[in-house]
Scaffold this active site. Structure first.
Site, PDB file in Angstrom:
ATOM      1  N   LYS A 146      33.688  53.465  43.308  1.00 57.98           N
ATOM      2  CA  LYS A 146      34.805  52.527  43.462  1.00 57.98           C
ATOM      3  C   LYS A 146      36.110  53.316  43.528  1.00 57.98           C
ATOM      4  O   LYS A 146      36.419  54.107  42.632  1.00 57.98           O
ATOM      5  CB  LYS A 146      34.837  51.537  42.298  1.00 57.98           C
TER       6      LYS A 146
ATOM      7  N   ASP B 146      36.870  36.843  35.210  1.00 60.45           N
ATOM      8  CA  ASP B 146      36.764  36.635  36.660  1.00 60.45           C
ATOM      9  C   ASP B 146      35.303  36.573  37.086  1.00 60.45           C
ATOM     10  O   ASP B 146      34.896  37.211  38.063  1.00 60.45           O
ATOM     11  CB  ASP B 146      37.500  37.741  37.423  1.00 60.45           C
TER      12      ASP B 146
END
Length: 310
Positions: free
Chosen positions: A36, A134
């Site tokens: 990432k 989230d």
């Protein structure tokens, strides 16, 4: 991009506003990895860089097969354009897709099993004192190499320590999955906001659509619409007990929701197993979950990862 640190880069797994996840290869360990990398345009924002680093630290701290593990961090040199170097971190590569790939595709037994798996995976975060904030199907991976397939939590970019919940100062999350108290105010919510998101995800896995789809989220969050999710018992034949459990997770009042993700997941399972629906399945010679499990395994083994990152 061909190289990030010592890692060979193969192709993009997913890209969002804040970061891109690449599939790569670690030559030292001869292992497939996911990398990432913070986006160029956000690399100049000190707060975003700190949140990115915090995500890596949280993932590293939580030692569980139900949470993606970070193995390395580094900084990738900036390309031309005046941006600073970009931080990255290296994670487990999970092969099997995300819950988004399963929405509306499983019989109730299989959908409930994955929803329960998701709830127990999120419970691991809460046990470590972390609230996700989230949760959505694309942030919950399905590890097809596990038997039976296991749900793995990813993307803690919005996560915070539960001990700090009363002091949250920024509303964050994906509107369709945000609890009313999370969407309507910036302080005072806790881990039961994750329970609400799990209720939305469970409803979506079973029905193929989100509850309250199409309604204005600000109105719903403020509690002015009076809208309630359409019952699934008549629509897809699930037992009323299961409807009731999901409805409890979607209650606008967090005090009336299950107290934590594990309680919600166990209630889902108990509602299905203890219902006349489960008895009817057994009488037809279909032991609860067997057909769904076969479908999950076969689909997971043939599916590419469907990462979606913030």
């Amino acid at each position: 991009m061909r190289q990030i640190g010592r890692y060979r880069v193969d192709h993009v797994l997913g890209s969002g506003a804040f970061a891109t996840v690449w599939k790569g290869h670690d030559p030292e360990l001869d292992a497939v990895v996911a990398i990432k990398v913070l986006a160029d345009n956000w690399s100049v924002d000190a707060d975003v860089r700190e949140r990115f680093t915090t995500e890596a630290r949280l993932l590293r701290r939580i030692e569980s097969p139900r949470v993606v593990r970070v193995h390395d961090v580094g900084v990738h040199p900036a390309a031309d354009g005046g941006y600073p170097d970009r931080p990255y971190f290296v994670m487990d590569y999970i092969e099997g897709g995300t819950l988004a790939d399963w929405v509306g595709r499983l019989p109730p037994e299989g959908a409930v099993r994955l929803a329960r798996e998701a709830a127990h995976a999120v419970q691991v975060l809460h046990d470590f004192g972390v609230v996700h904030r989230d949760l959505k199907p694309s942030n919950l991976l399905v590890d097809g190499r596990a038997a039976p397939p296991r749900v793995v939590v990813a993307d803690l970019g919005s996560a915070k320590m539960l001990a700090d919940a009363s002091g949250f100062t920024v509303t964050t999350g994906t509107p369709a999955y945000m609890a009313p108290e999370q969407a309507g105010q910036v302080t005072g919510f806790d881990g039961r906001a994750d329970v609400y998101a799990l209720g939305v995800i469970s409803y979506e896995l079973l029905s193929g659509r989100r509850p309250l789809a199409g309604l204005d989220r600000v109105t719903v969050a403020a509690g002015r619409s009076g809208a309630r999710p359409a019952p699934l018992a008549a629509e897809i034949g699930v037992p009323p007990e299961l409807d009731a459990v999901i409805a409890s997770a979607l209650d606008r009042d967090p005090e009336r929701r299950p107290p934590d993700p594990r309680a919600f997941g166990d209630a889902l399972d108990a509602a299905l197993r203890g219902s006349s629906y489960a008895a009817a399945r057994a009488s037809q010679g279909w032991p609860a979950g067997v057909v769904a499990l076969v479908a999950v395994v076969l689909l997971a083994l043939g599916m590419a990862v469907g990462w979606l990152v913030r």
